[in-house]
Design a protein around this motif. Sequence first.
Motif, mmCIF file in Angstrom:
data_model
loop_
_atom_site.group_PDB
_atom_site.id
_atom_site.type_symbol
_atom_site.label_atom_id
_atom_site.label_comp_id
_atom_site.label_asym_id
_atom_site.label_seq_id
_atom_site.Cartn_x
_atom_site.Cartn_y
_atom_site.Cartn_z
ATOM 1 N N VAL A 92 0.823 -1.214 0.000
ATOM 2 C CA VAL A 92 0.000 0.000 0.000
ATOM 3 C C VAL A 92 0.859 1.268 0.000
ATOM 4 O O VAL A 92 0.355 2.353 -0.303
ATOM 5 N N ASN A 93 2.142 1.131 0.328
ATOM 6 C CA ASN A 93 3.009 2.311 0.358
ATOM 7 C C ASN A 93 3.173 2.940 -1.021
ATOM 8 O O ASN A 93 3.509 4.120 -1.131
ATOM 9 N N VAL A 94 2.938 2.146 -2.063
ATOM 10 C CA VAL A 94 3.073 2.689 -3.412
ATOM 11 C C VAL A 94 2.010 3.755 -3.679
ATOM 12 O O VAL A 94 2.162 4.600 -4.572
ATOM 13 N N LEU A 95 0.952 3.749 -2.880
ATOM 14 C CA LEU A 95 -0.108 4.747 -3.049
ATOM 15 C C LEU A 95 0.367 6.155 -2.706
ATOM 16 O O LEU A 95 -0.326 7.133 -3.004
ATOM 17 N N ILE A 96 1.550 6.267 -2.105
ATOM 18 C CA ILE A 96 2.092 7.580 -1.761
ATOM 19 C C ILE A 96 2.305 8.427 -3.012
ATOM 20 O O ILE A 96 2.268 9.660 -2.954
ATOM 21 N N VAL A 97 2.504 7.775 -4.165
ATOM 22 C CA VAL A 97 2.714 8.541 -5.400
ATOM 23 C C VAL A 97 1.434 9.286 -5.790
ATOM 24 O O VAL A 97 1.491 10.364 -6.394
ATOM 25 N N TYR A 98 0.285 8.715 -5.435
ATOM 26 C CA TYR A 98 -0.986 9.395 -5.699
ATOM 27 C C TYR A 98 -1.133 10.610 -4.784
ATOM 28 O O TYR A 98 -1.658 11.654 -5.192
ATOM 29 N N TYR A 99 -0.664 10.455 -3.560
ATOM 30 C CA TYR A 99 -0.693 11.578 -2.616
ATOM 31 C C TYR A 99 0.185 12.721 -3.121
ATOM 32 O O TYR A 99 -0.210 13.894 -3.066
ATOM 33 N N SER A 100 1.363 12.377 -3.619
ATOM 34 C CA SER A 100 2.275 13.398 -4.144
ATOM 35 C C SER A 100 1.651 14.126 -5.328
ATOM 36 O O SER A 100 1.755 15.350 -5.452
ATOM 37 N N LEU A 101 1.004 13.358 -6.195
ATOM 38 C CA LEU A 101 0.351 13.955 -7.362
ATOM 39 C C LEU A 101 -0.789 14.876 -6.929
ATOM 40 O O LEU A 101 -0.953 15.979 -7.463
ATOM 41 N N ALA A 102 -1.561 14.422 -5.949
ATOM 42 C CA ALA A 102 -2.678 15.233 -5.451
ATOM 43 C C ALA A 102 -2.172 16.512 -4.792
ATOM 44 O O ALA A 102 -2.762 17.588 -4.955
ATOM 45 N N LEU A 103 -1.067 16.401 -4.064
ATOM 46 C CA LEU A 103 -0.488 17.564 -3.395
ATOM 47 C C LEU A 103 -0.034 18.601 -4.423
ATOM 48 O O LEU A 103 -0.306 19.798 -4.284
ATOM 49 N N THR A 104 0.619 18.132 -5.464
ATOM 50 C CA THR A 104 1.106 19.038 -6.509
ATOM 51 C C THR A 104 -0.048 19.650 -7.292
ATOM 52 O O THR A 104 0.068 20.767 -7.806
ATOM 53 N N SER A 105 -1.163 18.935 -7.369
ATOM 54 C CA SER A 105 -2.313 19.449 -8.126
ATOM 55 C C SER A 105 -2.903 20.706 -7.495
ATOM 56 O O SER A 105 -3.653 21.436 -8.147
ATOM 57 N N LEU A 106 -2.564 20.972 -6.231
ATOM 58 C CA LEU A 106 -3.063 22.179 -5.571
ATOM 59 C C LEU A 106 -2.557 23.448 -6.253
ATOM 60 O O LEU A 106 -3.168 24.510 -6.132
ATOM 61 N N TYR A 107 -1.441 23.328 -6.962
ATOM 62 C CA TYR A 107 -0.923 24.490 -7.691
ATOM 63 C C TYR A 107 -1.820 24.854 -8.877
ATOM 64 O O TYR A 107 -1.863 26.007 -9.296
ATOM 65 N N ASN A 108 -2.466 23.842 -9.427
ATOM 66 C CA ASN A 108 -3.298 24.034 -10.618
ATOM 67 C C ASN A 108 -2.461 24.536 -11.801
ATOM 68 O O ASN A 108 -2.941 25.311 -12.633
ATOM 69 N N TYR A 109 -1.194 24.097 -11.833
ATOM 70 C CA TYR A 109 -0.294 24.389 -12.946
ATOM 71 C C TYR A 109 0.183 23.054 -13.516
ATOM 72 O O TYR A 109 0.599 22.170 -12.764
ATOM 73 N N TYR A 110 0.136 22.945 -14.831
ATOM 74 C CA TYR A 110 0.391 21.636 -15.422
ATOM 75 C C TYR A 110 1.870 21.232 -15.433
ATOM 76 O O TYR A 110 2.192 20.042 -15.399
ATOM 77 N N LYS A 111 2.788 22.201 -15.450
ATOM 78 C CA LYS A 111 4.209 21.849 -15.537
ATOM 79 C C LYS A 111 4.710 21.092 -14.303
ATOM 80 O O LYS A 111 5.327 20.028 -14.442
ATOM 81 N N PRO A 112 4.486 21.600 -13.085
ATOM 82 C CA PRO A 112 4.898 20.803 -11.920
ATOM 83 C C PRO A 112 4.124 19.496 -11.813
ATOM 84 O O PRO A 112 4.648 18.501 -11.303
ATOM 85 N N LEU A 113 2.894 19.494 -12.315
ATOM 86 C CA LEU A 113 2.107 18.261 -12.308
ATOM 87 C C LEU A 113 2.725 17.207 -13.217
ATOM 88 O O LEU A 113 2.767 16.018 -12.872
ATOM 89 N N ILE A 114 3.195 17.649 -14.375
ATOM 90 C CA ILE A 114 3.853 16.711 -15.291
ATOM 91 C C ILE A 114 5.115 16.149 -14.641
ATOM 92 O O ILE A 114 5.409 14.950 -14.747
ATOM 93 N N LEU A 115 5.857 17.014 -13.948
ATOM 94 C CA LEU A 115 7.054 16.560 -13.231
ATOM 95 C C LEU A 115 6.687 15.530 -12.169
ATOM 96 O O LEU A 115 7.332 14.478 -12.058
ATOM 97 N N SER A 116 5.640 15.817 -11.402
ATOM 98 C CA SER A 116 5.190 14.884 -10.368
ATOM 99 C C SER A 116 4.702 13.580 -10.987
ATOM 100 O O SER A 116 4.945 12.490 -10.446
ATOM 101 N N PHE A 117 4.033 13.688 -12.121
ATOM 102 C CA PHE A 117 3.532 12.500 -12.816
ATOM 103 C C PHE A 117 4.689 11.613 -13.279
ATOM 104 O O PHE A 117 4.659 10.389 -13.104
ATOM 105 N N ILE A 118 5.713 12.234 -13.853
ATOM 106 C CA ILE A 118 6.874 11.468 -14.328
ATOM 107 C C ILE A 118 7.567 10.774 -13.158
ATOM 108 O O ILE A 118 7.932 9.589 -13.243
ATOM 109 N N MET A 119 7.731 11.506 -12.052
ATOM 110 C CA MET A 119 8.357 10.898 -10.874
ATOM 111 C C MET A 119 7.506 9.748 -10.348
ATOM 112 O O MET A 119 8.034 8.702 -9.940
#
Length: 213
Positions: A92-119
């Motif tokens: 279940v620890n792999v779900l942390i990547v979804y948390y990171s993506l959700a956290l970055t989505s608070l910016y509402n900017y696609y560039k950091p989101l793409i970076l978070s998605f790639i990571m």
Amino acid sequence: MNNINLIHKRNCLIVKLLWCSLALGIAVDIANKIPKSTIIALIVAGTGICLLSTYLTATKKLILATMYIITLATGFFSYIIISASTGKTSFVNVLIVYYSLALTSLYNYYKPLILSFIMGICMINFSFFQFRNVMYNGITTKTLISLNLYFILIGGIIIAHSIIGQKLNEDLEKKRKESENSQSRLQGVLDDIKITVKSLNDFNKTFNDNINR
């Protein structure tokens, strides 16, 4: 409110969440009885990143860069939690990547989101091959494909939403500036009218004075 101020406010919010994430990561490691050396490494590195992000946010230095630093920090926390996985429930620890993506989505900017998605996508695949015997014991490659597809689907939706939201914000900002320019031009016209009326009044007064002489 311009974009820089908006990003700064979001930096402030996410920095607070980063501290919470660090506390969460430490708590998870302690609960899983991770070796003290790993916990100490998390505390030292995590505190350093959080302090740097806090300093940059508090001083309003490198506001745009701070957004990406924070995004990278969420990826770091994901790696620490995943790499410290032990036991049967560590999958279940792999779900942390979804948390990171959700956290970055608070910016509402696609560039950091793409970076978070790639990571995130890299972290999922890295964890599968690096910690397969621990995190994915008994899980087939088909599950990895499903994890990737779900993450791509969710990430794609969030990124698309951020692109639409960012475009909407840009349109609103453009309309706001146009409205300010229109008000400025209108005020200029009103000022010209006032000057014209004053000139006419002065002329009329002078004309009447000349007639009455």
